[in-house]
Design an enzyme around this catalytic site. Structure first.
Site, short mmCIF file in Angstrom:
data_model
loop_
_atom_site.label_atom_id
_atom_site.label_comp_id
_atom_site.label_asym_id
_atom_site.label_seq_id
_atom_site.Cartn_x
_atom_site.Cartn_y
_atom_site.Cartn_z
N CYS A 102 -4.90 2.46 -7.71
CA CYS A 102 -5.11 1.01 -7.84
C CYS A 102 -6.57 0.59 -7.76
CB CYS A 102 -4.30 0.30 -6.77
SG CYS A 102 -2.55 0.71 -6.86
N GLY A 109 -10.00 5.98 -3.42
CA GLY A 109 -9.28 6.61 -4.53
C GLY A 109 -7.95 5.92 -4.73
N ARG A 120 0.84 -1.20 0.00
CA ARG A 120 0.00 0.00 0.00
C ARG A 120 0.87 1.24 0.00
NH1 ARG A 120 -2.44 -1.26 5.60
NH2 ARG A 120 -0.31 -2.03 5.67
C1 UGA Z 1 -4.26 -0.79 -2.63
C2 UGA Z 1 -4.30 -2.12 -1.88
O1 UGA Z 1 -4.71 -1.89 -0.54
C3 UGA Z 1 -2.92 -2.80 -1.88
O2 UGA Z 1 -3.01 -4.08 -1.27
C4 UGA Z 1 -2.46 -2.97 -3.34
O3 UGA Z 1 -1.16 -3.55 -3.41
C5 UGA Z 1 -2.43 -1.61 -4.01
O4 UGA Z 1 -3.75 -1.03 -3.96
C6 UGA Z 1 -1.99 -1.83 -5.45
O5 UGA Z 1 -2.72 -2.49 -6.20
O6 UGA Z 1 -0.87 -1.43 -5.80
P1 UGA Z 1 -3.44 1.69 -2.04
O7 UGA Z 1 -4.01 2.11 -3.35
O8 UGA Z 1 -2.06 2.15 -1.68
O9 UGA Z 1 -3.40 0.08 -1.93
O10 UGA Z 1 -4.42 2.24 -0.91
P2 UGA Z 1 -5.45 1.61 0.14
O11 UGA Z 1 -4.86 1.65 1.48
O12 UGA Z 1 -6.02 0.35 -0.33
O13 UGA Z 1 -6.61 2.73 0.08
C7 UGA Z 1 -7.34 2.95 -1.11
C8 UGA Z 1 -8.46 3.93 -0.87
O14 UGA Z 1 -9.47 3.35 -0.05
C9 UGA Z 1 -8.05 5.23 -0.18
O15 UGA Z 1 -8.69 6.31 -0.83
C10 UGA Z 1 -8.56 5.06 1.24
O16 UGA Z 1 -8.85 6.26 1.89
C11 UGA Z 1 -9.80 4.23 1.00
N1 UGA Z 1 -10.22 3.44 2.19
C12 UGA Z 1 -9.45 2.42 2.63
C13 UGA Z 1 -11.42 3.73 2.83
O17 UGA Z 1 -12.15 4.67 2.43
N2 UGA Z 1 -11.80 2.97 3.88
C14 UGA Z 1 -11.05 1.94 4.35
O18 UGA Z 1 -11.48 1.28 5.33
C15 UGA Z 1 -9.85 1.66 3.71
#
Ligand code: UGA
Length: 439
Positions: free
Chosen positions: A263, A260, A154
């Site tokens: 990914c 957002g 992440r």
């Molecule tokens: C995501 C995946 O979590 C990773 O496992 C994966 O390796 C990565 O994509 C990828 O394909 O490279 P990332 O995009 O860094 O990672 O971010 P996340 O932590 O997943 O968050 C994504 C979005 O979801 C953010 O906007 C975050 O605010 C939102 N989110 C996350 C929520 O609104 N609620 C949550 O409970 C968790």
């Protein structure tokens, strides 16, 4: 082991740096000279906690190099990781033109056995396509293997995630490729991290279904939060009770203005397309995307509602622009979407973010978008405060000071950073996500 990593984006740079930290000799290649120069000087061109320190130390120990010379990097390596961009096309499908280009370059530089590994998120079947391209274009007599090794790190915790993964997925179909990749991951393997060895197509699919499932979990909790808003329940209590069920688990149950980043939005669209191409209608992932689009707009409506139905001429203080904390990445950021929509509706947005201000300025080119370097300055004379990204400095903010600086004490907390009861006691008109207490 000598490794080449093609692509110095998030995944490529982190992979290269971490493999160097494991003691390998790693060359990371990128077309962009500026990027290569920045990394070579120990200055990552993006913000990622811990990366700079690890980069500097491995550059110093001469285990890590950055270059634009892709031919030499490939020729010198036993394992070549493909970590180039796979952006979405307009129809949601994945643009793999960079992957194809690199496969051709690999073919012309194949001077001995190598394992070619896809780290980029690629549609099911792409690694076989790479194999076919290399097979067609290589010199006769040299052998190679392909493998798929999707990355699950992440942004914001990329180094930790790489070093301490929940699991490592390796899609490989030859004993040599499996042995070499096992050896490469030995430091993690020795720590009892689960390894999933499977065929190549399955490994490619695993990556998409994991991101789609995470996205679905977020859209689910966002809808539950919307229901909580209507019935007057507290989403934190609901999510906690849900998460205590081991089958559900507590993670990724935080409501907000939608997911957002580079990914989840891209990979959900691609998952729908991959399914479509094999004649399957993946309804749950389609709904996940639809809910996410609605959620961003719902966040805007929440702000408009608390501004008595009209934001024209209003000054809105916005805390947070990155798509999540600890990154300067604003790709598909709900915060940026909200800023743009508020400006469209006639508001002036004064914004603060600890890392993403510069990126946001180039994205939101509008005189009614005013970036500011101090989180309290944006509040002076503003009609309300909107919190769009949960940076920890917002959690520890001086609430009395917020109240004193705003024209009226109105806070729309899209990440549930504060406690509604406390805010109400302190005299705020407060809106959270799924835990708003109506006056
Ligand atoms: C995501 C995946 O979590 C990773 O496992 C994966 O390796 C990565 O994509 C990828 O394909 O490279 P990332 O995009 O860094 O990672 O971010 P996340 O932590 O997943 O968050 C994504 C979005 O979801 C953010 O906007 C975050 O605010 C939102 N989110 C996350 C929520 O609104 N609620 C949550 O409970 C968790």
């Amino acid at each position: 082991m000598r490794i080449a990593v093609i692509g110095a984006g998030y995944v490529g740079a982190v992979t290269a740096t971490c493999f160097a930290e494991f003691g390998n000799e790693v060359v990371c290649v990128d077309k962009m000279e500026e990027k290569v120069k920045a990394f070579s000087q120990g200055e990552p061109p993006f913000f990622e906690p811990g990366l700079k320190e690890l980069l500097v130390s491995n550059l110093k120990q001469k285990r890590l190099f950055f270059t634009t010379d892709i031919d030499t990097a490939i020729r010198d390596a036993l394992v070549v990781f493909l970590a180039v961009g796979t952006p979405p096309r307009g129809d949601g499908s994945t643009d793999i033109s960079s992957i194809i280009e690199v496969a051709k370059i690999i073919a012309r530089n194949l001077d001995g056995y190598k394992v070619i590994v896809t780290k980029s998120t690629v549609p099911v079947g792409t690694t076989y396509l790479i194999r076919d391209i290399i097979e067609e274009n290589k010199k006769i007599g040299v052998s190679f293997d392909v493998a798929s090794n999707p990355e699950f790190l992440r942004e914001g915790s990329a180094i930790y995630d790489f070093m301490h993964p929940d699991r490592v997925v390796i899609g490989a179909e030859s004993d040599s490729a499996i042995a070499i990749l096992k050896d490469l991951y030995r430091p993690i393997y020795l720590r009892d991290t689960p390894f999933v060895f499977t065929d190549i197509k399955t490994a490619e699919l695993i990556k998409y279904v994991c991101n789609s499932f995470l996205a679905m979990k977020i859209s689910f909790i966002n809808e539950v939060a919307n229901i909580c808003d209507i019935v007057g329940s507290d989403i934190h209590v609901v999510a906690r009770a849900m998460g205590l069920d081991n089958r559900i688990g507590p993670k990724f149950l935080h409501p907000g203005p939608g997911f957002g980043g580079s990914c989840l939005p891209k990979d959900t669209l691609a998952m729908v397309k991959i399914a479509e191409n094999i004649g399957y209608d993946f309804k749950l992932v389609k709904a996940t995307i639809e809910v996410n689009n609605l959620q961003k707009e719902r966040a805007v409506s929440k702000i408009v509602e608390v501004m008595e139905g009209d934001v024209r001429g209003k000054v809105i203080a916005l805390w947070g622009l990155s798509f999540k904390p600890n990154t300067d990445d604003i790709r598909e950021s709900p915060a940026v979407y909200i800023a743009k929509r508020l400006i469209e509706l006639g508001a002036v947005v004064k914004a603060y973010d600890p890392a993403a201000l510069e990126n946001a300025v180039s994205e939101i080119d509008n005189p009614n978008f005013i970036p500011m370097e101090d989180m309290y300055d944006v509040l002076k004379g503003s009609d309300c405060l909107v919190i769009a990204t949960e940076w920890s400095q917002f959690r520890n903010a001086d609430i009395e000071r917020i109240k004193g600086l705003l024209k009226k004490p109105i806070v729309v907390d899209l990440r549930n950073v504060y406690e509604p009861e406390n805010m109400k006691k302190m005299g705020f008109i407060y809106r959270g996500m799924g835990r708003s207490l109506k006056e």
